[in-house]
Design an enzyme around this catalytic site. Sequence first.
Site, PDB file in Angstrom:
ATOM      1  N   PRO A   2       0.777  -1.293  -0.134  1.00  0.00           N
ATOM      2  CA  PRO A   2      -0.028  -0.083  -0.088  1.00  0.00           C
ATOM      3  C   PRO A   2       1.131   1.149   0.076  1.00  0.00           C
ATOM      4  O   PRO A   2       1.701   1.467   0.849  1.00  0.00           O
ATOM      5  CB  PRO A   2      -0.730  -0.182   1.197  1.00  0.00           C
ATOM      6  CG  PRO A   2      -0.824  -1.583   1.489  1.00  0.00           C
ATOM      7  CD  PRO A   2       0.633  -2.054   1.252  1.00  0.00           C
ATOM      8  N   GLU A   3       0.700   1.975  -0.913  1.00  0.00           N
ATOM      9  CA  GLU A   3       1.355   3.446  -1.003  1.00  0.00           C
ATOM     10  C   GLU A   3       0.095   4.284  -1.346  1.00  0.00           C
ATOM     11  O   GLU A   3      -1.262   3.847  -1.266  1.00  0.00           O
ATOM     12  CB  GLU A   3       2.383   3.695  -2.123  1.00  0.00           C
ATOM     13  CG  GLU A   3       3.552   2.294  -1.636  1.00  0.00           C
ATOM     14  CD  GLU A   3       4.815   2.566  -2.395  1.00  0.00           C
ATOM     15  OE1 GLU A   3       5.076   3.784  -2.844  1.00  0.00           O
ATOM     16  OE2 GLU A   3       5.622   1.863  -2.547  1.00  0.00           O
ATOM     17  N   LYS A  51      -1.144   7.858   3.397  1.00  0.00           N
ATOM     18  CA  LYS A  51      -1.276   6.410   3.564  1.00  0.00           C
ATOM     19  C   LYS A  51      -2.621   5.919   4.672  1.00  0.00           C
ATOM     20  O   LYS A  51      -2.653   4.911   4.995  1.00  0.00           O
ATOM     21  CB  LYS A  51      -0.188   5.806   3.888  1.00  0.00           C
ATOM     22  CG  LYS A  51       1.142   5.895   2.922  1.00  0.00           C
ATOM     23  CD  LYS A  51       2.220   5.112   3.206  1.00  0.00           C
ATOM     24  CE  LYS A  51       3.608   5.404   2.313  1.00  0.00           C
ATOM     25  NZ  LYS A  51       4.636   4.786   2.585  1.00  0.00           N
ATOM     26  N   ARG A 250      14.327  -0.442   4.923  1.00  0.00           N
ATOM     27  CA  ARG A 250      13.416  -0.595   3.983  1.00  0.00           C
ATOM     28  C   ARG A 250      14.190  -1.238   2.798  1.00  0.00           C
ATOM     29  O   ARG A 250      15.318  -0.679   2.480  1.00  0.00           O
ATOM     30  CB  ARG A 250      12.886   0.934   3.557  1.00  0.00           C
ATOM     31  CG  ARG A 250      12.203   1.541   4.705  1.00  0.00           C
ATOM     32  CD  ARG A 250      10.970   0.740   5.268  1.00  0.00           C
ATOM     33  NE  ARG A 250      10.222   1.712   6.195  1.00  0.00           N
ATOM     34  CZ  ARG A 250       9.050   2.262   5.782  1.00  0.00           C
ATOM     35  NH1 ARG A 250       8.800   2.431   4.411  1.00  0.00           N
ATOM     36  NH2 ARG A 250       8.435   2.859   6.847  1.00  0.00           N
TER      37      ARG A 250
END
Length: 284
Positions: A2-3, A51, A250
Site C-alpha cells: 500500500p502506497e 497512507k 526498507r
Amino acid sequence: MPEGDTVWQTARRLHTALAGKVLSRSDLRVPKYATADLTGRTVLDVTPRGKHLLTRVEGGLTLHSHLRMDGSWKVYAPGERWRGGPAHQIRAILGTTDRTAVGYRLPVLELIRTTDEHRAVGHLGPDLLGPDWDPDRALTNLLSDPARPLGEALLDQRNLAGIGNVYKSELCFLLRVTPWLPVGALPEDLAARLPVLAKKLLEANRHRPARRTTGHRHHDLFVYGRARRPCLRCDTPVRAADQGDGSRERPTYWCPTCQPGPAPAPGAPGTPRPNPRVQRRTPN
C-alpha cells in the site's frame, strides 16, 4: 504494497460502498474499542490522507485506519464469501444493508473525534493525491535536512505524503540518482522536477489495478523487485539493499550504472536481497 495510490483506491471503494448509508453492523475487534457501537449512524465519507484512511460517521466520529505493509479493506455483497484472510485477522467490520466492509490485519485502528483528526494526520506533509498538494512546500520539506539520503527523505511522510518503497526506488531511477545521494546534493533542475514527477506517477496509477512506471508493455517497474535482473535501460544487473535510519530498514533497488553515486559498500548492510512478492495489486 500500500502506497498513496493504493490507499486512494481503497478509500474510493469504501466511499462508494458506505457513504450516505446507515450502518446496520459495527464490530471493532481491538480491545480499546471492543464495546464501541456505530450501528444506526450514517457514514458521511471516506477520505484518504497520504497512507491513512479516515472514515467519518454521523455524530462527529472518525474511524482512523492505516494499512502499513499487510493491511487491507475488502468490500463484500450480501452472501458473498469473505476471502481477505482468516477470521482472526479481521480487525473491523462495517456493514450496511447491501455492502459489508471488512478490515484485515489493520495495524492502526482507532475511533476518534472528527475534530481531533489532526492528532492522527496533522503531522503529514502535502498529500500527493490530496487537495492540499503543494509542490513548493514539499520540496522545501525535503531540502530541510540536506545531509539526509534522498531515499529516506522521500519515505518521511512529514515531507510529502504518499510515497513508499516502490515509488522511492522508481523516482530515484527516473531522476538517475542513487537513493543514498544526500538530498542537498540533488542538482537544482532535478530537485524542481522531483515533486512534479512524484505526483505524475501516483496520479497515473491511482486508477490502475497494477502499478506501472515504465510505459513498457511487458515490464511494470524499472527497478523495484528486479534484483539481479538486467536494467531495462543498460542491462546492468539491478542491485538491492536495505536503507533506513536504523529504526526501520526498507528495501531499495537501483541500477549502479544508470544511477551513479553513493551506495552501500560491498558486504555492508547493502548486500542484494531476494525479490519481494510480485507487486500486483488486487482490489482490497
